[in-house]
Design a protein around this motif. Sequence first.
Motif, PDB file in Angstrom:
ATOM      1  N   LYS A  57       0.870  -1.179   0.000  1.00 43.18           N
ATOM      2  CA  LYS A  57       0.000   0.000   0.000  1.00 43.18           C
ATOM      3  C   LYS A  57       0.898   1.216   0.000  1.00 43.18           C
ATOM      4  CE  LYS A  57      -3.486   0.420   2.714  1.00 43.18           C
ATOM      5  NZ  LYS A  57      -4.382   0.442   3.886  1.00 43.18           N
ATOM      6  N   CYS A  58       0.637   2.146  -0.921  1.00 42.87           N
ATOM      7  CA  CYS A  58       1.421   3.378  -0.939  1.00 42.87           C
ATOM      8  C   CYS A  58       0.626   4.487  -1.612  1.00 42.87           C
ATOM      9  CB  CYS A  58       2.768   3.166  -1.615  1.00 42.87           C
ATOM     10  SG  CYS A  58       2.682   2.805  -3.355  1.00 42.87           S
ATOM     11  N   PRO A  59       0.997   5.738  -1.321  1.00 38.10           N
ATOM     12  CA  PRO A  59       0.254   6.852  -1.898  1.00 38.10           C
ATOM     13  C   PRO A  59       0.501   6.971  -3.404  1.00 38.10           C
ATOM     14  CG  PRO A  59       2.114   7.650  -0.597  1.00 38.10           C
ATOM     15  CD  PRO A  59       2.045   6.179  -0.407  1.00 38.10           C
ATOM     16  N   GLU A  60      -0.505   7.463  -4.103  1.00 37.95           N
ATOM     17  CA  GLU A  60      -0.405   7.674  -5.547  1.00 37.95           C
ATOM     18  C   GLU A  60       0.763   8.585  -5.901  1.00 37.95           C
ATOM     19  OE1 GLU A  60      -3.270   9.133  -9.231  1.00 37.95           O
ATOM     20  OE2 GLU A  60      -3.878   9.561  -7.167  1.00 37.95           O
ATOM     21  N   SER A  61       1.097   9.499  -5.004  1.00 39.34           N
ATOM     22  CA  SER A  61       2.182  10.449  -5.272  1.00 39.34           C
ATOM     23  C   SER A  61       3.536   9.768  -5.450  1.00 39.34           C
ATOM     24  CB  SER A  61       2.273  11.487  -4.147  1.00 39.34           C
ATOM     25  OG  SER A  61       2.547  10.845  -2.907  1.00 39.34           O
ATOM     26  N   VAL A  62       3.664   8.520  -4.998  1.00 39.47           N
ATOM     27  CA  VAL A  62       4.896   7.757  -5.218  1.00 39.47           C
ATOM     28  C   VAL A  62       5.103   7.533  -6.714  1.00 39.47           C
ATOM     29  CG1 VAL A  62       5.909   5.452  -4.911  1.00 39.47           C
ATOM     30  CG2 VAL A  62       4.964   6.667  -2.954  1.00 39.47           C
ATOM     31  N   GLY A  63       4.019   7.371  -7.458  1.00 37.29           N
ATOM     32  CA  GLY A  63       4.085   7.157  -8.903  1.00 37.29           C
ATOM     33  C   GLY A  63       4.187   5.687  -9.252  1.00 37.29           C
ATOM     34  N   TRP A  64       3.523   5.306 -10.365  1.00 39.46           N
ATOM     35  CA  TRP A  64       3.480   3.895 -10.740  1.00 39.46           C
ATOM     36  C   TRP A  64       4.872   3.340 -11.045  1.00 39.46           C
ATOM     37  CZ3 TRP A  64       1.025  -0.190  -9.764  1.00 39.46           C
ATOM     38  CH2 TRP A  64       1.253  -1.350 -10.508  1.00 39.46           C
ATOM     39  N   ASP A  65       5.723   4.101 -11.704  1.00 38.52           N
ATOM     40  CA  ASP A  65       7.077   3.618 -11.999  1.00 38.52           C
ATOM     41  C   ASP A  65       7.815   3.238 -10.719  1.00 38.52           C
ATOM     42  OD1 ASP A  65       6.655   3.924 -14.707  1.00 38.52           O
ATOM     43  OD2 ASP A  65       7.746   5.819 -14.852  1.00 38.52           O
ATOM     44  N   ASN A  66       7.627   4.015  -9.664  1.00 34.65           N
ATOM     45  CA  ASN A  66       8.272   3.704  -8.390  1.00 34.65           C
ATOM     46  C   ASN A  66       7.605   2.521  -7.679  1.00 34.65           C
ATOM     47  OD1 ASN A  66      10.332   5.562  -8.591  1.00 34.65           O
ATOM     48  ND2 ASN A  66       9.136   7.188  -7.626  1.00 34.65           N
ATOM     49  N   VAL A  67       6.295   2.359  -7.860  1.00 32.31           N
ATOM     50  CA  VAL A  67       5.619   1.173  -7.321  1.00 32.31           C
ATOM     51  C   VAL A  67       6.244  -0.070  -7.939  1.00 32.31           C
ATOM     52  CG1 VAL A  67       3.435  -0.118  -7.255  1.00 32.31           C
ATOM     53  CG2 VAL A  67       3.444   2.352  -6.795  1.00 32.31           C
ATOM     54  N   VAL A  68       6.458  -0.051  -9.239  1.00 32.68           N
ATOM     55  CA  VAL A  68       7.083  -1.173  -9.937  1.00 32.68           C
ATOM     56  C   VAL A  68       8.485  -1.419  -9.383  1.00 32.68           C
ATOM     57  CG1 VAL A  68       7.983  -1.958 -12.169  1.00 32.68           C
ATOM     58  CG2 VAL A  68       5.702  -0.908 -12.031  1.00 32.68           C
ATOM     59  N   LYS A  69       9.253  -0.341  -9.138  1.00 31.49           N
ATOM     60  CA  LYS A  69      10.607  -0.493  -8.587  1.00 31.49           C
ATOM     61  C   LYS A  69      10.580  -1.097  -7.183  1.00 31.49           C
ATOM     62  CE  LYS A  69      13.683   2.810  -9.432  1.00 31.49           C
ATOM     63  NZ  LYS A  69      14.261   4.182  -9.604  1.00 31.49           N
ATOM     64  N   ILE A  70       9.614  -0.685  -6.372  1.00 27.08           N
ATOM     65  CA  ILE A  70       9.492  -1.230  -5.014  1.00 27.08           C
ATOM     66  C   ILE A  70       9.212  -2.732  -5.087  1.00 27.08           C
ATOM     67  CG2 ILE A  70       8.130  -1.245  -2.884  1.00 27.08           C
ATOM     68  CD1 ILE A  70       7.623   1.799  -3.431  1.00 27.08           C
ATOM     69  N   ILE A  71       8.202  -3.120  -5.860  1.00 28.84           N
ATOM     70  CA  ILE A  71       7.839  -4.535  -5.966  1.00 28.84           C
ATOM     71  C   ILE A  71       9.009  -5.347  -6.523  1.00 28.84           C
ATOM     72  CG2 ILE A  71       6.328  -6.179  -7.169  1.00 28.84           C
ATOM     73  CD1 ILE A  71       4.115  -4.004  -6.941  1.00 28.84           C
ATOM     74  N   SER A  72       9.669  -4.833  -7.536  1.00 33.29           N
ATOM     75  CA  SER A  72      10.796  -5.544  -8.148  1.00 33.29           C
ATOM     76  C   SER A  72      11.963  -5.721  -7.184  1.00 33.29           C
ATOM     77  CB  SER A  72      11.279  -4.798  -9.393  1.00 33.29           C
ATOM     78  OG  SER A  72      10.265  -4.755 -10.371  1.00 33.29           O
ATOM     79  N   SER A  73      12.056  -4.843  -6.192  1.00 27.76           N
ATOM     80  CA  SER A  73      13.199  -4.893  -5.271  1.00 27.76           C
ATOM     81  C   SER A  73      12.949  -5.734  -4.023  1.00 27.76           C
ATOM     82  CB  SER A  73      13.587  -3.470  -4.846  1.00 27.76           C
ATOM     83  OG  SER A  73      12.692  -2.953  -3.877  1.00 27.76           O
ATOM     84  N   VAL A  74      11.741  -6.278  -3.868  1.00 27.37           N
ATOM     85  CA  VAL A  74      11.428  -7.067  -2.669  1.00 27.37           C
ATOM     86  C   VAL A  74      12.296  -8.332  -2.659  1.00 27.37           C
ATOM     87  CG1 VAL A  74       9.642  -8.416  -1.495  1.00 27.37           C
ATOM     88  CG2 VAL A  74       9.098  -6.152  -2.402  1.00 27.37           C
TER      89      VAL A  74
END
Length: 134
Positions: free
Chosen positions: A107-124
């Motif tokens: 769960k994260c705020p929209e302001s993080v941006g989708w590209d960064n959501v992808v980076k977060i998930i990819s880095s788990v």
Amino acid sequence: FDEFIHIFADEEIEPSNNSYYVPEWLPDGYAEKEKMIQDACKSHIWSNGEKRITVSQYLGDVTDAYLDNEDSDYTTQDISIYTVHYTLKNGVYMCIWANDEYTFMLKCPESVGWDNVVKIISSVQEVTPQTPTK
């Protein structure tokens, strides 16, 4: 708490080890605020002022996990080796994916941006806590 877990898990599952997963990358400015580590559920929260990123892992196949998509789009996308189901609702991304042993939720705020959501998930990545030495 046991009832909550049984809602999501079809059977009682014993963890194979005490490892947990955390993202190796987060956007600048986020610092760890809180973590809860138990056998069936592990959650980490990072904050940047009022903004929070939460990554949780649940033991087993949490295929019944609740993804609220009322009045929002529900989308599936392949990210890294995972198939991720996500919504964007009320300014919050909610993402769910699984491996062979755990189901994860971000769960994260929209302001993080989708590209960064992808980076977060990819880095788990998996982390195995060190056993204290005597």
